[in-house]
Write a protein that holds these residues in place. Structure first.
Motif, PDB file in Angstrom:
ATOM      1  N   ASN A  12       0.816  -1.217   0.000  1.00  0.00           N
ATOM      2  CA  ASN A  12       0.000   0.000   0.000  1.00  0.00           C
ATOM      3  C   ASN A  12       0.846   1.261   0.000  1.00  0.00           C
ATOM      4  N   ILE A  13       2.162   1.107  -0.032  1.00  0.00           N
ATOM      5  CA  ILE A  13       3.078   2.248  -0.012  1.00  0.00           C
ATOM      6  C   ILE A  13       3.766   2.376  -1.365  1.00  0.00           C
ATOM      7  N   ASN A  14       3.736   3.578  -1.909  1.00  0.00           N
ATOM      8  CA  ASN A  14       4.395   3.868  -3.175  1.00  0.00           C
ATOM      9  C   ASN A  14       5.514   4.868  -2.932  1.00  0.00           C
ATOM     10  N   VAL A  15       6.730   4.544  -3.330  1.00  0.00           N
ATOM     11  CA  VAL A  15       7.859   5.465  -3.202  1.00  0.00           C
ATOM     12  C   VAL A  15       7.826   6.434  -4.381  1.00  0.00           C
ATOM     13  N   LEU A  16       7.632   7.729  -4.095  1.00  0.00           N
ATOM     14  CA  LEU A  16       7.472   8.735  -5.135  1.00  0.00           C
ATOM     15  C   LEU A  16       8.789   9.344  -5.592  1.00  0.00           C
ATOM     16  N   ASP A  17       9.712   9.555  -4.651  1.00  0.00           N
ATOM     17  CA  ASP A  17      10.948  10.261  -5.019  1.00  0.00           C
ATOM     18  C   ASP A  17      12.015   9.973  -3.972  1.00  0.00           C
ATOM     19  N   ARG A  18      13.270  10.025  -4.440  1.00  0.00           N
ATOM     20  CA  ARG A  18      14.420   9.913  -3.553  1.00  0.00           C
ATOM     21  C   ARG A  18      15.464  10.927  -3.988  1.00  0.00           C
ATOM     22  N   ASN A  19      16.036  11.632  -3.032  1.00  0.00           N
ATOM     23  CA  ASN A  19      17.113  12.570  -3.344  1.00  0.00           C
ATOM     24  C   ASN A  19      17.844  12.916  -2.064  1.00  0.00           C
ATOM     25  N   GLY A  20      19.167  12.780  -2.077  1.00  0.00           N
ATOM     26  CA  GLY A  20      19.954  13.073  -0.882  1.00  0.00           C
ATOM     27  C   GLY A  20      19.507  12.181   0.269  1.00  0.00           C
ATOM     28  N   PRO A  21      19.267  12.763   1.445  1.00  0.00           N
ATOM     29  CA  PRO A  21      18.859  11.960   2.601  1.00  0.00           C
ATOM     30  C   PRO A  21      17.356  11.681   2.651  1.00  0.00           C
ATOM     31  N   VAL A 127      13.846  19.487  -3.590  1.00  0.00           N
ATOM     32  CA  VAL A 127      14.532  20.492  -4.405  1.00  0.00           C
ATOM     33  C   VAL A 127      16.032  20.375  -4.172  1.00  0.00           C
ATOM     34  N   ASP A 128      16.782  20.096  -5.227  1.00  0.00           N
ATOM     35  CA  ASP A 128      18.243  20.074  -5.161  1.00  0.00           C
ATOM     36  C   ASP A 128      18.734  21.508  -5.318  1.00  0.00           C
ATOM     37  N   VAL A 129      19.130  22.115  -4.213  1.00  0.00           N
ATOM     38  CA  VAL A 129      19.471  23.542  -4.211  1.00  0.00           C
ATOM     39  C   VAL A 129      20.641  23.835  -5.136  1.00  0.00           C
ATOM     40  N   GLU A 130      21.584  22.922  -5.242  1.00  0.00           N
ATOM     41  CA  GLU A 130      22.756  23.137  -6.101  1.00  0.00           C
ATOM     42  C   GLU A 130      22.337  23.347  -7.555  1.00  0.00           C
ATOM     43  N   LYS A 131      21.295  22.635  -7.999  1.00  0.00           N
ATOM     44  CA  LYS A 131      20.838  22.764  -9.381  1.00  0.00           C
ATOM     45  C   LYS A 131      20.134  24.091  -9.629  1.00  0.00           C
ATOM     46  N   TRP A 132      19.812  24.815  -8.557  1.00  0.00           N
ATOM     47  CA  TRP A 132      19.189  26.136  -8.684  1.00  0.00           C
ATOM     48  C   TRP A 132      20.226  27.239  -8.480  1.00  0.00           C
ATOM     49  N   GLY A 133      21.469  26.920  -8.771  1.00  0.00           N
ATOM     50  CA  GLY A 133      22.514  27.921  -8.621  1.00  0.00           C
ATOM     51  C   GLY A 133      22.985  28.097  -7.197  1.00  0.00           C
ATOM     52  N   ASP A 147      18.616  19.326   4.526  1.00  0.00           N
ATOM     53  CA  ASP A 147      19.907  18.908   5.047  1.00  0.00           C
ATOM     54  C   ASP A 147      20.441  20.038   5.934  1.00  0.00           C
ATOM     55  N   SER A 148      20.902  19.692   7.131  1.00  0.00           N
ATOM     56  CA  SER A 148      21.347  20.726   8.074  1.00  0.00           C
ATOM     57  C   SER A 148      22.565  21.496   7.589  1.00  0.00           C
ATOM     58  N   SER A 149      23.246  20.998   6.561  1.00  0.00           N
ATOM     59  CA  SER A 149      24.391  21.724   6.019  1.00  0.00           C
ATOM     60  C   SER A 149      23.955  22.966   5.236  1.00  0.00           C
ATOM     61  N   LEU A 150      22.684  23.016   4.839  1.00  0.00           N
ATOM     62  CA  LEU A 150      22.178  24.175   4.103  1.00  0.00           C
ATOM     63  C   LEU A 150      21.948  25.347   5.054  1.00  0.00           C
ATOM     64  N   GLN A 151      22.195  26.542   4.559  1.00  0.00           N
ATOM     65  CA  GLN A 151      21.996  27.759   5.349  1.00  0.00           C
ATOM     66  C   GLN A 151      20.610  28.331   5.093  1.00  0.00           C
ATOM     67  N   GLN A 152      19.977  28.809   6.166  1.00  0.00           N
ATOM     68  CA  GLN A 152      18.673  29.446   6.055  1.00  0.00           C
ATOM     69  C   GLN A 152      18.817  30.932   6.356  1.00  0.00           C
ATOM     70  N   ASN A 172      11.039  36.584   2.783  1.00  0.00           N
ATOM     71  CA  ASN A 172      10.890  35.158   2.480  1.00  0.00           C
ATOM     72  C   ASN A 172      12.115  34.400   2.965  1.00  0.00           C
ATOM     73  N   LEU A 173      11.943  33.096   3.113  1.00  0.00           N
ATOM     74  CA  LEU A 173      13.027  32.237   3.553  1.00  0.00           C
ATOM     75  C   LEU A 173      13.867  31.807   2.358  1.00  0.00           C
ATOM     76  N   SER A 174      15.179  31.988   2.473  1.00  0.00           N
ATOM     77  CA  SER A 174      16.114  31.576   1.428  1.00  0.00           C
ATOM     78  C   SER A 174      16.945  30.404   1.932  1.00  0.00           C
ATOM     79  N   ILE A 175      17.086  29.384   1.086  1.00  0.00           N
ATOM     80  CA  ILE A 175      17.897  28.205   1.408  1.00  0.00           C
ATOM     81  C   ILE A 175      19.117  28.233   0.499  1.00  0.00           C
ATOM     82  N   ARG A 176      20.321  28.167   1.097  1.00  0.00           N
ATOM     83  CA  ARG A 176      21.551  28.304   0.320  1.00  0.00           C
ATOM     84  C   ARG A 176      22.538  27.186   0.637  1.00  0.00           C
ATOM     85  N   GLY A 177      23.294  26.796  -0.397  1.00  0.00           N
ATOM     86  CA  GLY A 177      24.321  25.775  -0.225  1.00  0.00           C
ATOM     87  C   GLY A 177      24.136  24.626  -1.195  1.00  0.00           C
ATOM     88  N   ASN A 178      24.783  23.528  -0.903  1.00  0.00           N
ATOM     89  CA  ASN A 178      24.677  22.317  -1.715  1.00  0.00           C
ATOM     90  C   ASN A 178      23.981  21.235  -0.894  1.00  0.00           C
TER      91      ASN A 178
END
Length: 212
Positions: A12-21, A127-133, A147-152, A172-178
């Protein structure tokens, strides 16, 4: 040592997406219903109105930061902290939470294990932040976890009229990093339009811009 059974390997569970952690799962049917609710649950499933959850591999990266109150359960050697590094940091987070509508304290989970967030009927997108510059700005209330390595950081709108005419806030909230950020949206990815600008301008009626 732990082993998780009857979850991602449940029919009954469908895995929709995986990325990073992160792993996004969807409950195909809501099977824990009373007879009087069965018809409503059936049509909800047919209209893609389903429960979804975010699974977090805490060991990947520098831990997981999420909205307050979102944890449902965790397993393994996982510890939670407030993520506050002093009174100055607390005041800064309080200001961020006030102007963006996010929770003031976002707990950080570290260690070795799996963290599972509360189910939601909203859509969860990774959202892979690195791919958004290396930086993205989120509309208010979209942040779920990252990921806690990202800056808010809080960023101000450069155009005052855009906030006033769109009935939105000035910050607005900005998320920065890889790393990867999970957002919670009322709209599925299939309905989102992506516009790539090169020395041009995009004007949107209302507060329909989600990520930029």
């Amino acid at each position: 040592m732990y082993q998780i059974n009857n979850f991602t390997n449940n029919s009954n569970i469908n895995v929709l997406d995986r990325n990073g952690p992160f792993t996004v799962v969807e409950h195909i049917k809501d099977i824990s219903v009373e007879p009087e609710d069965a018809m409503e649950a059936y049509y909800c499933s047919k209209m893609n109105f389903r429960k979804r959850q975010l699974l977090c591999d805490v060991a990947k990266g520098k831990g997981i930061t999420c909205q307050a109150g979102e944890m449902q359960w965790c397993v393994g050697d996982v510890t939670a902290t407030t993520g506050v590094k002093g009174i100055g940091d607390f005041l800064g987070k309080a200001v961020k939470g006030t102007v963006t509508g996010e929770s003031i304290i976002k707990p950080e989970y570290k260690g070795e294990g799996v963290l599972v967030l509360e189910p939601t009927y909203n859509h969860i997108m990774l959202v892979d932040v690195e791919k958004w510059g290396g930086a993205v700005v989120l509309d208010d209330g979209l942040f779920l976890a990252c990921d806690s390595s990202l800056q808010q950081k809080v960023v101000a709108r450069t155009n005052l009229s855009s906030a006033m005419l769109g009935n939105e806030g000035l910050f607005n909230l900005s998320i920065r990093g890889n790393g990867v950020c999970a957002i919670e949206s009322k709209f599925p990815r299939d309905e989102l339009v992506e516009v790539v600008l090169q020395n041009d301008t995009l004007k949107i009626d209302g507060n329909l811009a989600m990520v930029w």
